[in-house]
Design a protein around this motif. Sequence first.
Motif, short mmCIF file in Angstrom:
data_model
loop_
_atom_site.label_atom_id
_atom_site.label_comp_id
_atom_site.label_asym_id
_atom_site.label_seq_id
_atom_site.Cartn_x
_atom_site.Cartn_y
_atom_site.Cartn_z
N SER A 74 0.85 -1.19 0.00
CA SER A 74 0.00 0.00 0.00
C SER A 74 0.89 1.24 0.00
O SER A 74 1.57 1.51 0.99
N GLN A 75 0.87 1.96 -1.12
CA GLN A 75 1.65 3.19 -1.25
C GLN A 75 0.69 4.37 -1.29
O GLN A 75 -0.17 4.45 -2.17
N TYR A 76 0.82 5.25 -0.31
CA TYR A 76 -0.08 6.41 -0.23
C TYR A 76 0.59 7.69 -0.72
O TYR A 76 -0.10 8.69 -0.95
N LYS A 123 -6.57 13.08 2.51
CA LYS A 123 -6.43 11.74 1.96
C LYS A 123 -6.86 11.71 0.49
O LYS A 123 -6.19 11.11 -0.35
N ALA A 153 -4.20 13.18 -1.66
CA ALA A 153 -3.07 12.25 -1.81
C ALA A 153 -3.37 11.22 -2.90
O ALA A 153 -2.50 10.88 -3.71
N PHE A 154 -4.61 10.72 -2.94
CA PHE A 154 -4.97 9.77 -3.99
C PHE A 154 -4.97 10.46 -5.36
O PHE A 154 -4.51 9.89 -6.35
N THR A 185 -6.36 6.09 -11.68
CA THR A 185 -7.16 5.30 -10.75
C THR A 185 -7.88 4.20 -11.53
O THR A 185 -8.41 4.45 -12.61
N SER A 211 -2.73 1.64 -3.95
CA SER A 211 -3.42 1.17 -2.75
C SER A 211 -4.84 0.83 -3.15
O SER A 211 -5.30 1.22 -4.23
N GLN A 249 -8.85 1.11 -2.20
CA GLN A 249 -9.79 1.90 -1.41
C GLN A 249 -11.22 1.42 -1.65
O GLN A 249 -11.50 0.77 -2.66
N SER A 265 5.91 5.98 -6.98
CA SER A 265 6.11 5.90 -5.54
C SER A 265 7.01 7.05 -5.11
O SER A 265 8.18 7.09 -5.48
#
Length: 199
Positions: A14-16, A85, A88-89, A95, A146, A148, A179
Amino acid sequence: MTDTFMDALVKRRSQYALGKNLPVSADDVEKLIRKAVRLAPSSFNSQSSRALVLFGEHSDKFWKLTTEKLREIVPADAFASTEAKMKAFAAGAGTVLFFEDQDTVKALQEKYPLYADNFPAFSEQSGGMAQFAVWTALASVGLGASLQHYNPVIDEAVAAAWDIPSNWKLRAQMPFGSSEKELGPKSFIDDEVRIRVFR
């Protein structure tokens, strides 16, 4: 099982902290996602998984839409962390939205009535495998991601924005990109707790 496959499993985390710098072309990412979804196993070879791949402005639009839907339900005094959050996505390059085709599930229920109650669960398992396949494939080329789950809050808005068929049920969202932060070591519980072997 090859070392290459196991190496990809190790990379899948999981990379945020995501960025828009793709290590490969968007066309290559699209091909990789298509191949991963196509090759992911499914019960009765149902191939029930569907994916919507959003790059650039479309991905930004998705996370803005999600932010606004969450603003309607998250208390105002707690919204700042939620909004951070979402940003960040959105900072990623794209996506993937994962769906399960409910018409496929219903057709299997009708064809195999003895297993009818099991097909919704089988569909979820197939969807999970497609998500895992895509996530691992992205990791194999150096992309962070990641998984969601903002469904069902966003379902209607997503369907309207991208003309999604009514039989596609949204199950997960996967922001991906470069990343931008090194991940720390991953902890594992003892294998003896999780795995039992009899020979």
